[in-house]
Design an enzyme around this catalytic site. Sequence first.
Site, PDB file in Angstrom:
ATOM      1  N   HIS A  11     -47.479  15.492 -36.827  1.00  0.00           N
ATOM      2  CA  HIS A  11     -46.098  15.053 -37.023  1.00  0.00           C
ATOM      3  C   HIS A  11     -45.445  15.723 -38.232  1.00  0.00           C
ATOM      4  O   HIS A  11     -44.238  15.662 -38.384  1.00  0.00           O
ATOM      5  CB  HIS A  11     -46.043  13.524 -37.144  1.00  0.00           C
ATOM      6  N   TYR A  81     -43.757  24.006 -41.581  1.00  0.00           N
ATOM      7  CA  TYR A  81     -44.595  24.065 -42.788  1.00  0.00           C
ATOM      8  C   TYR A  81     -45.236  22.704 -43.049  1.00  0.00           C
ATOM      9  O   TYR A  81     -44.624  21.663 -42.763  1.00  0.00           O
ATOM     10  CB  TYR A  81     -43.746  24.445 -44.010  1.00  0.00           C
ATOM     11  N   ASP A  83     -45.377  20.303 -45.293  1.00  0.00           N
ATOM     12  CA  ASP A  83     -44.587  20.004 -46.496  1.00  0.00           C
ATOM     13  C   ASP A  83     -44.253  18.509 -46.614  1.00  0.00           C
ATOM     14  O   ASP A  83     -43.345  18.125 -47.350  1.00  0.00           O
ATOM     15  CB  ASP A  83     -43.282  20.822 -46.471  1.00  0.00           C
ATOM     16  N   SER A  85     -42.940  16.636 -44.301  1.00  0.00           N
ATOM     17  CA  SER A  85     -41.640  16.311 -43.685  1.00  0.00           C
ATOM     18  C   SER A  85     -41.681  15.001 -42.887  1.00  0.00           C
ATOM     19  O   SER A  85     -40.642  14.388 -42.663  1.00  0.00           O
ATOM     20  CB  SER A  85     -41.153  17.461 -42.804  1.00  0.00           C
ATOM     21  N   ARG A 140     -41.774   8.875 -35.148  1.00  0.00           N
ATOM     22  CA  ARG A 140     -42.988   8.416 -34.461  1.00  0.00           C
ATOM     23  C   ARG A 140     -43.929   7.639 -35.381  1.00  0.00           C
ATOM     24  O   ARG A 140     -45.025   7.265 -34.973  1.00  0.00           O
ATOM     25  CB  ARG A 140     -43.713   9.623 -33.854  1.00  0.00           C
TER      26      ARG A 140
END
Length: 269
Positions: A11, A81, A83, A85, A140
């Site tokens: 995810h 990436y 990162d 998110s 999600r």
Amino acid sequence: MMMQWGQFMSHDMAKTTLQPSANCKTCEPVPSKCIPIKISEKDPNSNFKERKCLKISRSAPVCGTGTPATPRQQLNENTAYVDGSMIYGSSTKDLHKFRDGRTGFLKMDRFNDMMVLPFDHGKCLSAQQCTASFVAGDIRANLFLGLSAMHVLFAREHNRIATELQKLNPGWSGDRLFQEARKIVGAEIQGVLYREFLPKILGNSFAEVIGVYKGYDSSVDATISNEFTTAAYRFGHGMLMVSNITIIARKIDISNHRDLLYPFLRQFF
Ligand code: HEM
Ligand SMILES: [Ca+2]
């Protein structure tokens, strides 16, 4: 825990835009929308006995693709990436949903004296009509209890780091504090992924396919391939245990089911 980390990572890297599955009601293909998979009458899987097909809704196409000259492509709604998110969202436009004003902290709600992600109040119209649903950088987050736990853990981690950084740097602005804490959380996630998860998943081939980190290489295309999200990385679905599937399928409150609670706790704690 391997399964749970794997899902959390998927995810971070990808969210393919879907088309509504309600469009796919029959076993007949619908151009561009539905691509059902026929089930043979001889299929040995007893769950398929009564079914003639698996109804599959196709991913949404990127505008302008899907012509003879330009093969159909899918859209990734998340930053590819690693990162964080799924915690911070994939666009600065969305950040206000997760960040606590202009401070360095993430928004969190207090529940039973514990800090959890903010509740989506739109899903809780009254005490009788209330689905506890968290707001997170990836929608999600509520798909599975263990996944929600990872989200809560890392949101708390962000706020823990921001608290420490604030003590050390009382002059920092909210923006600086937020971005510095985010950078550390992103690095922690990358650390767990590359030092703990991938060596276990790839085994001996880790050294060959990943190898030693030699610094950032901007010439590498970091976008996620369709083959990776649609097929390869879904290997993780095979890591689900029967107790996970029972919880998901029956939408069970596991605190009342010791038979499910203990295997679940053993996996995560
Ligand atoms: C509780 C566990 C899990 C549940 C309930 C779950 C459920 C789902 C669902 C409903 C989808 C969308 C299906 C579709 O588009 O047709 C999906 C997609 C996906 N899952 Fe899982 N999954 C779980 C665990 C995992 C794990 C452990 C991994 C990998 C290690 C994984 C990797 C993926 C990937 C790569 C996709 C495609 C994502 C995209 O392109 O947007 N999942 N999963
Ligand atoms: Ca990302």
